[in-house]
Motif scaffolding. Structure first.
Motif, PDB file in Angstrom:
ATOM      1  N   GLY A   1       7.788  -1.212  10.069  1.00  0.00           N
ATOM      2  CA  GLY A   1       6.597  -0.879   9.308  1.00  0.00           C
ATOM      3  C   GLY A   1       6.402  -1.695   8.050  1.00  0.00           C
ATOM      4  O   GLY A   1       5.366  -1.580   7.386  1.00  0.00           O
ATOM      5  N   HIS A   2       7.355  -2.518   7.702  1.00  0.00           N
ATOM      6  CA  HIS A   2       7.294  -3.321   6.486  1.00  0.00           C
ATOM      7  C   HIS A   2       6.939  -4.776   6.804  1.00  0.00           C
ATOM      8  O   HIS A   2       7.117  -5.242   7.915  1.00  0.00           O
ATOM      9  CB  HIS A   2       8.633  -3.279   5.756  1.00  0.00           C
ATOM     10  CG  HIS A   2       8.968  -1.943   5.163  1.00  0.00           C
ATOM     11  ND1 HIS A   2       9.387  -0.881   5.930  1.00  0.00           N
ATOM     12  CD2 HIS A   2       8.939  -1.504   3.884  1.00  0.00           C
ATOM     13  CE1 HIS A   2       9.613   0.161   5.133  1.00  0.00           C
ATOM     14  NE2 HIS A   2       9.347  -0.184   3.889  1.00  0.00           N
ATOM     15  N   GLY A   3       6.441  -5.469   5.787  1.00  0.00           N
ATOM     16  CA  GLY A   3       6.216  -6.910   5.905  1.00  0.00           C
ATOM     17  C   GLY A   3       5.006  -7.309   6.714  1.00  0.00           C
ATOM     18  O   GLY A   3       4.848  -8.482   7.048  1.00  0.00           O
ATOM     19  N   THR A   4       4.118  -6.378   7.020  1.00  0.00           N
ATOM     20  CA  THR A   4       2.905  -6.701   7.784  1.00  0.00           C
ATOM     21  C   THR A   4       1.681  -6.203   7.007  1.00  0.00           C
ATOM     22  O   THR A   4       1.089  -6.925   6.223  1.00  0.00           O
ATOM     23  CB  THR A   4       2.962  -6.093   9.192  1.00  0.00           C
ATOM     24  OG1 THR A   4       3.258  -4.673   9.101  1.00  0.00           O
ATOM     25  CG2 THR A   4       4.043  -6.761  10.028  1.00  0.00           C
ATOM     26  N   ARG A   5       1.325  -4.929   7.209  1.00  0.00           N
ATOM     27  CA  ARG A   5       0.261  -4.297   6.426  1.00  0.00           C
ATOM     28  C   ARG A   5       0.643  -2.840   6.216  1.00  0.00           C
ATOM     29  O   ARG A   5       1.351  -2.244   7.044  1.00  0.00           O
ATOM     30  CB  ARG A   5      -1.102  -4.420   7.125  1.00  0.00           C
ATOM     31  CG  ARG A   5      -1.126  -3.854   8.530  1.00  0.00           C
ATOM     32  CD  ARG A   5      -2.463  -4.030   9.199  1.00  0.00           C
ATOM     33  NE  ARG A   5      -2.538  -3.149  10.369  1.00  0.00           N
ATOM     34  CZ  ARG A   5      -3.626  -2.500  10.744  1.00  0.00           C
ATOM     35  NH1 ARG A   5      -4.751  -2.653  10.056  1.00  0.00           N
ATOM     36  NH2 ARG A   5      -3.622  -1.717  11.803  1.00  0.00           N
ATOM     37  N   TRP A   6       0.168  -2.266   5.111  1.00  0.00           N
ATOM     38  CA  TRP A   6       0.671  -0.946   4.725  1.00  0.00           C
ATOM     39  C   TRP A   6       0.359   0.129   5.763  1.00  0.00           C
ATOM     40  O   TRP A   6       1.109   1.103   5.901  1.00  0.00           O
ATOM     41  CB  TRP A   6       0.141  -0.543   3.347  1.00  0.00           C
ATOM     42  CG  TRP A   6      -1.342  -0.331   3.227  1.00  0.00           C
ATOM     43  CD1 TRP A   6      -2.260  -1.204   2.724  1.00  0.00           C
ATOM     44  CD2 TRP A   6      -2.075   0.847   3.591  1.00  0.00           C
ATOM     45  NE1 TRP A   6      -3.523  -0.662   2.757  1.00  0.00           N
ATOM     46  CE2 TRP A   6      -3.439   0.610   3.274  1.00  0.00           C
ATOM     47  CE3 TRP A   6      -1.732   2.082   4.137  1.00  0.00           C
ATOM     48  CZ2 TRP A   6      -4.445   1.551   3.506  1.00  0.00           C
ATOM     49  CZ3 TRP A   6      -2.735   3.024   4.369  1.00  0.00           C
ATOM     50  CH2 TRP A   6      -4.069   2.759   4.044  1.00  0.00           C
TER      51      TRP A   6
END
Length: 254
Positions: free
Chosen positions: A54-59
């Motif tokens: 869930g991290h490093g892409t979009r919230w």
């Protein structure tokens, strides 16, 4: 959406036979720990730092994950590192410190923990209403980029996903109730001024862990993201000294 440039997980080689798992914080990425990892690798430690689900892409992606997903990711990396190294240490920033404590509660063979501004609670009212808030709004203002040093930017989300934050609060409760299961040596470094994690967090951890080899270091110059702040070199150097001392003790005992 793909992974943001710079947010990728990293693995660095070591020469000593010992390894370090690094865990990044909530809404953040491995980018904030890369300098730490490079310093550890240069000192001979093999290093792994996963990008948490869930991290490093979009919230919005983070709202589709839970603390069990994040813990599963660091657990998998820990076991992989264990297969390669004869001794493993775990370090973490903020929620990464929470995850490090959770790992230590499950695996007593972890040789030591380095915790930087670890979180185990939040006293402000918003944490108490997060489960209700998650039903009506998807996000609140960001918590990232709390850095005193000019020019340093944390690669983190511009919003805080509420449903994921509510899951983080559940992780805090789990970890707090099991602090007495942490018997490993602990090096806890916390900022005197932190606008994200309240001072009570360090006090709870220091009072709750069961080990007797516990060292507290107050970071005088840095805010929350201390691994990118004025005290970064202090954190890096103390981490190496801590692990080398414990490693020497193991070798001496063997």
């Amino acid at each position: 959406m793909g992974v943001l440039a710079g947010a990728e997980p990293f693995a660095l080689p070591g020469t000593s036979g010992a390894g370090f798992l690094l865990c990044h914080g909530f809404t953040a990425t491995p980018a904030g720990l890369r300098g730490w990892g490079e310093h550890l690798s240069a000192a001979g430690f093999a290093v792994r730092c996963p990008l948490l689900p869930g991290h490093g892409t979009r919230w919005q992606d983070l709202n589709r994950t839970t603390w069990q997903d994040w813990y599963g990711a660091v657990r998998e990396e820990l076991l992989a590192l264990r297969a390669e190294c004869d001794q493993v240490f775990v370090g973490g920033l903020s929620m990464g410190g929470t995850l490090a404590l959770a790992l230590a509660q499950e695996f007593d063979w972890i040789s030591g923990l380095v915790l930087v501004n670890p979180s185990v609670t939040r006293l402000s009212m918003d944490a108490k209403v997060l489960p209700l808030l998650a039903r009506v709004i998807p996000s609140i203002p960001a918590i990232g980029n709390d850095i005193a040093k000019p020019g340093e930017i944390e690669l983190a989300y511009p919003r805080t996903p509420v449903r994921a934050a509510a899951s983080l609060a559940k992780l805090w409760r789990v970890v707090r109730t099991r602090l007495d299961q942490v018997s490993q040596p602990v090096l806890l470094l916390h900022s005197r001024v932190d606008h994200v994690v309240e001072p009570e967090n360090a006090r709870i951890v220091l009072a709750g862990v069961a080990g007797t080899d516990v060292t507290e270091v107050v970071l005088e110059k840095s805010f929350h993201v201390a691994t990118q702040d004025y005290d970064a070199e202090l954190i890096f150097n103390r981490s190496v000294e801590f692990a080398r001392r414990l490693r020497a003790g193991q070798v001496g005992a063997g």
